[in-house]
Design a protein around this motif. Structure first.
Motif, PDB file in Angstrom:
ATOM      1  N   UNK B 123     -86.703  39.856  59.459  1.00  0.00           N
ATOM      2  CA  UNK B 123     -85.406  40.638  60.054  1.00  0.00           C
ATOM      3  C   UNK B 123     -85.900  40.388  61.812  1.00  0.00           C
ATOM      4  N   UNK B 124     -87.404  40.473  62.161  1.00  0.00           N
ATOM      5  CA  UNK B 124     -87.530  40.576  63.635  1.00  0.00           C
ATOM      6  C   UNK B 124     -86.677  39.232  64.127  1.00  0.00           C
ATOM      7  N   UNK B 125     -86.467  38.145  63.482  1.00  0.00           N
ATOM      8  CA  UNK B 125     -86.731  37.313  64.553  1.00  0.00           C
ATOM      9  C   UNK B 125     -84.359  37.001  64.072  1.00  0.00           C
ATOM     10  N   UNK B 126     -84.061  37.818  63.526  1.00  0.00           N
ATOM     11  CA  UNK B 126     -83.013  38.026  63.258  1.00  0.00           C
ATOM     12  C   UNK B 126     -81.675  37.195  64.487  1.00  0.00           C
ATOM     13  N   UNK B 127     -81.761  38.395  65.325  1.00  0.00           N
ATOM     14  CA  UNK B 127     -81.206  38.338  66.206  1.00  0.00           C
ATOM     15  C   UNK B 127     -81.063  37.441  67.290  1.00  0.00           C
ATOM     16  N   UNK B 129     -82.487  34.437  66.270  1.00  0.00           N
ATOM     17  CA  UNK B 129     -82.108  33.402  65.414  1.00  0.00           C
ATOM     18  C   UNK B 129     -80.332  32.743  65.643  1.00  0.00           C
ATOM     19  N   UNK B 130     -79.515  34.621  65.590  1.00  0.00           N
ATOM     20  CA  UNK B 130     -78.539  34.872  65.921  1.00  0.00           C
ATOM     21  C   UNK B 130     -77.830  33.582  67.515  1.00  0.00           C
ATOM     22  N   UNK B 209     -78.976  31.597  47.304  1.00  0.00           N
ATOM     23  CA  UNK B 209     -77.658  32.545  46.776  1.00  0.00           C
ATOM     24  C   UNK B 209     -78.091  33.215  47.043  1.00  0.00           C
ATOM     25  N   UNK B 210     -79.303  34.302  47.119  1.00  0.00           N
ATOM     26  CA  UNK B 210     -78.486  35.830  47.494  1.00  0.00           C
ATOM     27  C   UNK B 210     -78.796  36.214  49.005  1.00  0.00           C
ATOM     28  N   UNK B 212     -76.955  37.786  52.124  1.00  0.00           N
ATOM     29  CA  UNK B 212     -76.053  38.242  52.210  1.00  0.00           C
ATOM     30  C   UNK B 212     -76.126  38.903  53.724  1.00  0.00           C
ATOM     31  N   UNK B 213     -77.328  39.462  54.853  1.00  0.00           N
ATOM     32  CA  UNK B 213     -76.929  40.211  55.779  1.00  0.00           C
ATOM     33  C   UNK B 213     -76.790  38.775  57.129  1.00  0.00           C
ATOM     34  N   UNK B 216     -73.960  37.696  56.357  1.00  0.00           N
ATOM     35  CA  UNK B 216     -72.581  38.100  57.158  1.00  0.00           C
ATOM     36  C   UNK B 216     -72.159  37.879  58.631  1.00  0.00           C
ATOM     37  N   UNK B 217     -73.848  38.328  59.563  1.00  0.00           N
ATOM     38  CA  UNK B 217     -73.168  38.440  60.605  1.00  0.00           C
ATOM     39  C   UNK B 217     -73.266  36.767  61.083  1.00  0.00           C
ATOM     40  N   UNK B 228     -71.412  35.996  47.929  1.00  0.00           N
ATOM     41  CA  UNK B 228     -72.413  37.084  48.499  1.00  0.00           C
ATOM     42  C   UNK B 228     -71.488  37.936  49.532  1.00  0.00           C
ATOM     43  N   UNK B 232     -68.053  40.710  48.608  1.00  0.00           N
ATOM     44  CA  UNK B 232     -68.386  42.145  49.985  1.00  0.00           C
ATOM     45  C   UNK B 232     -67.239  42.375  50.049  1.00  0.00           C
TER      46      UNK B 232
END
Lengths: 294, 276
Positions: B123-127, B129-130, B209-210, B212-213, B216-217, B228, B232
């Motif tokens: 999760x540290x790299x989510x933003x 990486x976006x 496959x699973x 989601x976050x 979603x972004x 997924x 949602x």
């Protein structure tokens, strides 16, 4: 002789050549984001133009943001329910699995199949099962005459989320503990029995100490999961009621992509990572010990 | 006397564990039954009075007209998961072979770097990486779901550990016969290490496959969404259609459950191996 050196050189060149595929990949998808993380920490930016340096402003903002700390408290509340229940449950599951002879595969598989339930689908499934008029409340009502506002009251919502995550992970953690359990030599128990040790003594003097590494493993997994939890509260409660299930990850995503504030969101993510590192470090420091068998 | 006591205790333990197993299976049973019973009975009865496939028909046909293309999303999920899994297995096998069977200076350094990387939570790299995906103009495309995940440090780590245990004699013998490196990797190393390949493949497939976050972004277009995210969004807007939502949930969970049942041995091994 010189041919052999030539071969070794060729091998080294080939080996490094192949490995550098990964190095390039890591530079792009790990190194580059890492650099951006540092830029984001110290700037103000709303996805347009170039980031402006603002010094430590994001960091002081996190430190004084009540909403951020509310989300962190929510994670701690989740862990307060989740960790003791899942750990004791997984331990009992592992011990029982070690004892039963008939239908072992069936028991193991029915607990583990929960683990592969897909996040979104299982959230939808449980939000219906636990809805106020849902089957669980119907059963509770006819048996004990009570109705529980599982996901709809601030007191119950986080506990209910912890419960369904326990459903998902108890088999997984249980199997890790089971693997640790089967690695304990039987001779230790036999020796203890000769010395007249009861089953409680055997549990606390042999099983628990020798299971220590597996228990730490489960704790680390549970803590990591707690800080990253997103799908369940996003799908079931949307962070409510009264923000009682708002988690840092949900707060981070909303801040970055709805309030268009990626720099602040990234700073929060770093804080969450540091807090979880800290907890894991404390657990390792206080729990990890050399097991003395004699 | 004591023997009898132990036995009766054991019988009770078996009964308790079977009962608990059924409780653990109950949510799945309820979900599945809810997807095949008439809407009116979803909350009122456990066993339906009649079986119906209307909810599946609704989610697969009518949802398309509501801009929720479920069949398409199913194949997108399948395509993304299979592509990532195959890429991870191939890249991990080749790189792990180099890291375990070639001698070169940076070898231990690279391996330690991979272990070091695994410490950082995703999760540290989510933003950041976006932002990378945005700068590469890959947002809202399937590439955003595939490209960042084609290699896996964890996969390389697992395979390297396993490859190290494969005796070099096999490789030497193959080299004598003039086999190429690729032949050695895919025809010798993979079959000899098939359990770790299964573990890496299985966990990668389930993870993608699973996921989601991340989708979603990065995906906004309903016609590019994996299952997924589409499920949602359908649940978010048409949650009142409980039957179809349940049918959608069954469609999304079923592949993972089937894979779990087929590869249960590799799955169990994978969990125990995560200890080391």
């Amino acid at each position: 002789m010189s041919k052999r050196i030539g071969l070794a050189k060729k091998e080294a060149r080939k080996g490094f050549g192949i490995s550098s595929i990964y190095l390039i990949y890591a530079a792009i998808f790990w190194g580059y984001p890492f650099v951006w993380l540092f830029i984001l920490l110290f700037s103000k930016w709303r996805f347009v133009g170039s980031p402006q340096f603002v010094g430590f402003r994001n960091i002081t903002r996190v430190l004084t943001d009540p909403l951020f700390w509310k989300t962190v408290t929510n994670v701690f509340r989740f862990m307060m329910y989740y960790i003791p229940l899942v750990l004791i449950g997984a331990l009992l599951f592992a011990i029982a699995l070690n004892k039963i002879k008939f239908g072992k595969t069936f028991v193991a598989l029915s607990f583990l199949v929960a683990n592969v339930s897909s996040g979104v689908a299982y959230s939808i499934m449980f939000s219906n099962l636990f809805s106020v008029n849902g089957p669980i409340n119907k059963a509770l009502n006819s048996l004990f005459g009570i109705t529980i506002p599982w996901f709809t009251s601030p007191q119950w919502a986080m506990f209910s989320i912890a419960l369904i995550v326990i459903w998902k992970f108890i088999g997984y953690y249980g199997l890790i503990l089971y693997a640790g359990l089967t690695a304990i030599p039987k001779s230790l128990y036999e020796a203890a029995e000769l010395d007249g040790a009861g089953s409680l003594t055997k549990f606390f003097r042999i099983t628990l100490p020798l299971l220590n590494p597996s228990i730490i493993m489960v704790l680390v997994l549970a803590i990591t999961l707690a800080f990253g939890i997103f799908t369940e509260p996003y799908m079931i409660t949307g962070g409510g009621p009264m923000r009682s299930t708002l988690t840092p990850m949900m707060h981070m995503i909303t801040t970055a992509f709805q309030r268009m504030d990626p720099t602040y969101a990234a700073t929060m993510a770093v804080f969450v990572a540091i807090i979880s590192f800290g907890m894991i470090w404390v657990i390792r420091k206080t729990m990890e010990r050399e097991v003395d068998l004699v | 006397m004591t023997n009898k006591k132990i036995q009766s205790g054991n019988v009770i333990l078996h009964i308790v564990m079977f009962f608990l197993s059924l409780i653990w299976l109950y949510p799945y049973a309820w979900l599945f039954l809810a997807s095949v019973k008439p809407s009116a009975e979803i909350y009122t009865r456990f066993l339906p009075t009649r079986f119906t496939l209307e909810h599946f028909r609704f989610i697969l046909e009518s949802a398309e007209r509501m801009n929720r293309p479920f069949i398409r999303a199913f194949f997108i999920s399948l395509f993304v998961s299979v592509t990532v899994t195959v890429c991870v297995i191939i890249t991990s096998a080749i790189i792990s072979f180099a890291l375990s069977k070639y001698r070169f200076k940076a070898r231990d350094g690279i391996f330690n770097f991979i272990i070091f990387q695994m410490v950082f939570p995703g999760f540290m790299f989510t933003i950041p990486l976006y932002i990378l995906m945005r700068n590469m103009h890959l947002l809202n495309s399937l590439a955003a779901l595939i490209v960042p995940f084609i290699m896996s440090g964890w996969g390389i780590f697992m395979m390297t550990q396993s490859f190290r245990g494969t005796p070099n004699d096999y490789i030497e013998a193959a080299k004598m016969d003039g086999a190429s490196d690729m032949f050695i990797i895919f025809r010798i190393m993979l079959p000899l290490n098939n359990s770790v390949i299964a573990i890496v493949g299985l966990f990668t497939f389930i993870g993608v496959w699973d996921n989601f976050m991340w989708p979603l972004i990065v995906i906004q277009d309903y016609y590019k969404m994996p299952l997924s995210v589409l499920l949602a969004s359908f649940n978010h807007e048409y949650g009142a259609y409980i039957g179809p939502v349940m049918a959608g949930s069954v469609i999304q969970t079923l592949p993972m459950v089937l894979i779990f049942i087929i590869f249960r041995k590799a799955f169990l091994q994978g969990i125990s191996m995560s200890l080391k």
